[in-house]
Design a protein around this motif. Sequence first.
Motif, PDB file in Angstrom:
ATOM      1  N   GLU A  58      -0.309  -4.486  -0.429  1.00  0.00           N
ATOM      2  CA  GLU A  58       0.298  -4.865   0.853  1.00  0.00           C
ATOM      3  C   GLU A  58       1.471  -5.818   0.644  1.00  0.00           C
ATOM      4  O   GLU A  58       2.495  -5.730   1.349  1.00  0.00           O
ATOM      5  CB  GLU A  58      -0.782  -5.500   1.741  1.00  0.00           C
ATOM      6  CG  GLU A  58      -0.293  -6.037   3.076  1.00  0.00           C
ATOM      7  CD  GLU A  58       0.156  -7.488   3.008  1.00  0.00           C
ATOM      8  OE1 GLU A  58       0.952  -7.890   3.877  1.00  0.00           O
ATOM      9  OE2 GLU A  58      -0.271  -8.213   2.075  1.00  0.00           O
ATOM     10  N   LEU A  59       1.359  -6.723  -0.320  1.00  0.00           N
ATOM     11  CA  LEU A  59       2.442  -7.653  -0.606  1.00  0.00           C
ATOM     12  C   LEU A  59       3.642  -6.906  -1.177  1.00  0.00           C
ATOM     13  O   LEU A  59       4.797  -7.189  -0.818  1.00  0.00           O
ATOM     14  CB  LEU A  59       1.968  -8.732  -1.592  1.00  0.00           C
ATOM     15  CG  LEU A  59       3.011  -9.717  -2.101  1.00  0.00           C
ATOM     16  CD1 LEU A  59       3.665 -10.467  -0.936  1.00  0.00           C
ATOM     17  CD2 LEU A  59       2.376 -10.708  -3.083  1.00  0.00           C
ATOM     18  N   ARG A  68      15.015   3.283   4.095  1.00  0.00           N
ATOM     19  CA  ARG A  68      15.695   2.560   5.172  1.00  0.00           C
ATOM     20  C   ARG A  68      14.995   2.759   6.511  1.00  0.00           C
ATOM     21  O   ARG A  68      14.781   1.795   7.252  1.00  0.00           O
ATOM     22  CB  ARG A  68      17.154   3.017   5.259  1.00  0.00           C
ATOM     23  CG  ARG A  68      17.977   2.172   6.213  1.00  0.00           C
ATOM     24  CD  ARG A  68      19.467   2.468   6.103  1.00  0.00           C
ATOM     25  NE  ARG A  68      19.795   3.819   6.527  1.00  0.00           N
ATOM     26  CZ  ARG A  68      20.225   4.786   5.717  1.00  0.00           C
ATOM     27  NH1 ARG A  68      20.363   4.533   4.422  1.00  0.00           N
ATOM     28  NH2 ARG A  68      20.522   5.986   6.182  1.00  0.00           N
ATOM     29  N   ILE A  69      14.626   3.992   6.807  1.00  0.00           N
ATOM     30  CA  ILE A  69      13.938   4.273   8.075  1.00  0.00           C
ATOM     31  C   ILE A  69      12.559   3.633   8.084  1.00  0.00           C
ATOM     32  O   ILE A  69      12.141   3.011   9.074  1.00  0.00           O
ATOM     33  CB  ILE A  69      13.814   5.795   8.297  1.00  0.00           C
ATOM     34  CG1 ILE A  69      15.196   6.443   8.353  1.00  0.00           C
ATOM     35  CG2 ILE A  69      13.026   6.095   9.563  1.00  0.00           C
ATOM     36  CD1 ILE A  69      16.087   5.938   9.453  1.00  0.00           C
ATOM     37  N   TRP A  70      11.848   3.752   6.991  1.00  0.00           N
ATOM     38  CA  TRP A  70      10.486   3.201   6.898  1.00  0.00           C
ATOM     39  C   TRP A  70      10.472   1.685   7.061  1.00  0.00           C
ATOM     40  O   TRP A  70       9.623   1.134   7.753  1.00  0.00           O
ATOM     41  CB  TRP A  70       9.879   3.603   5.557  1.00  0.00           C
ATOM     42  CG  TRP A  70       8.614   2.886   5.223  1.00  0.00           C
ATOM     43  CD1 TRP A  70       7.350   3.175   5.645  1.00  0.00           C
ATOM     44  CD2 TRP A  70       8.486   1.738   4.372  1.00  0.00           C
ATOM     45  NE1 TRP A  70       6.449   2.288   5.115  1.00  0.00           N
ATOM     46  CE2 TRP A  70       7.119   1.391   4.327  1.00  0.00           C
ATOM     47  CE3 TRP A  70       9.391   0.981   3.626  1.00  0.00           C
ATOM     48  CZ2 TRP A  70       6.648   0.319   3.585  1.00  0.00           C
ATOM     49  CZ3 TRP A  70       8.928  -0.089   2.893  1.00  0.00           C
ATOM     50  CH2 TRP A  70       7.562  -0.416   2.878  1.00  0.00           C
ATOM     51  N   LEU A  88       1.685   2.077   2.887  1.00  0.00           N
ATOM     52  CA  LEU A  88       1.970   3.114   1.896  1.00  0.00           C
ATOM     53  C   LEU A  88       1.798   4.504   2.490  1.00  0.00           C
ATOM     54  O   LEU A  88       2.588   5.407   2.212  1.00  0.00           O
ATOM     55  CB  LEU A  88       1.045   2.941   0.685  1.00  0.00           C
ATOM     56  CG  LEU A  88       1.235   3.958  -0.449  1.00  0.00           C
ATOM     57  CD1 LEU A  88       2.641   3.873  -1.022  1.00  0.00           C
ATOM     58  CD2 LEU A  88       0.203   3.717  -1.550  1.00  0.00           C
ATOM     59  N   ALA A  89       0.778   4.690   3.338  1.00  0.00           N
ATOM     60  CA  ALA A  89       0.540   6.005   3.931  1.00  0.00           C
ATOM     61  C   ALA A  89       1.728   6.430   4.791  1.00  0.00           C
ATOM     62  O   ALA A  89       2.148   7.595   4.757  1.00  0.00           O
ATOM     63  CB  ALA A  89      -0.735   5.983   4.772  1.00  0.00           C
ATOM     64  N   LEU A 149       6.394   9.884   5.588  1.00  0.00           N
ATOM     65  CA  LEU A 149       7.805   9.978   5.942  1.00  0.00           C
ATOM     66  C   LEU A 149       8.599  10.634   4.812  1.00  0.00           C
ATOM     67  O   LEU A 149       9.494  11.458   5.059  1.00  0.00           O
ATOM     68  CB  LEU A 149       8.362   8.590   6.238  1.00  0.00           C
ATOM     69  CG  LEU A 149       9.763   8.532   6.843  1.00  0.00           C
ATOM     70  CD1 LEU A 149       9.801   9.227   8.202  1.00  0.00           C
ATOM     71  CD2 LEU A 149      10.224   7.074   6.983  1.00  0.00           C
ATOM     72  N   THR A 150       8.268  10.291   3.580  1.00  0.00           N
ATOM     73  CA  THR A 150       8.939  10.897   2.432  1.00  0.00           C
ATOM     74  C   THR A 150       8.728  12.401   2.406  1.00  0.00           C
ATOM     75  O   THR A 150       9.671  13.176   2.201  1.00  0.00           O
ATOM     76  CB  THR A 150       8.420  10.283   1.122  1.00  0.00           C
ATOM     77  OG1 THR A 150       8.655   8.869   1.124  1.00  0.00           O
ATOM     78  CG2 THR A 150       9.125  10.894  -0.081  1.00  0.00           C
TER      79      THR A 150
END
Length: 227
Positions: free
Chosen positions: A126-127, A190-192, A200-201, A206-207
């Motif tokens: 998460e970090l 950039r969008i994420w 991460l999910a 998105l990828t």
Amino acid sequence: MKVAGTSAPPGTAAAASRPGLRELKKQRTRDLLLRSALELFTQRGYEETTVDDIAEAAEVSQRTFFRYFASKEDAAFFVSRLAESHFVEAVHARPPEEAPLDALRTALVESWGTIGEAVEQLIPLELHMRFYRVIESTPALLAAHLRRATELEEEIARVVAAREGLDLDADPRPRVVVAVFGAVMRVTERIWSARADAGLAALRDLTAAYLDQVTPALTGDWHRAET
């Protein structure tokens, strides 16, 4: 076999294992410095955090920091380099009959799990994900990130050229396909990073969605698609 609570005389196998314990201590110090650095970067900002701040947070000296990292930037991208190495290894492992872009995509999908596990051995995942959002909002980090991305693309292009039996300097296709793949990853990042869900999910989904658009975007009729 060494029994808990007993000591082994010099020269025994147990004594020989002591360098491993020292190495473990070094790894713990490095990981503590990494976590301290990224926590401070995400809380205070990269430019506002000094090496002394990181060393103080980890309760070590500045000299100790420089034993592990050459600079703040080196610490900032240490985990990213680890993730990238997993991806490059995954590309190497793809079967030679696979088309280059398919190989890149499958390598990325298959390395998500190992990348997450490798990161978790150093710092909380998460970090690591939160820090990626800091990169996008910090000019110095973004410039370094883009520079490093260019270097990574060149490395991967050489891998692609080798697996295809091509001369990278004579045939532009490996660099072109890797540049397309890299551009998709850059847009995705950039969008994420601008979305509320920065896990991460979400990045993985998105990828995948953006990679699905590569062929239609490059070869399709955009006007016809709108009707």
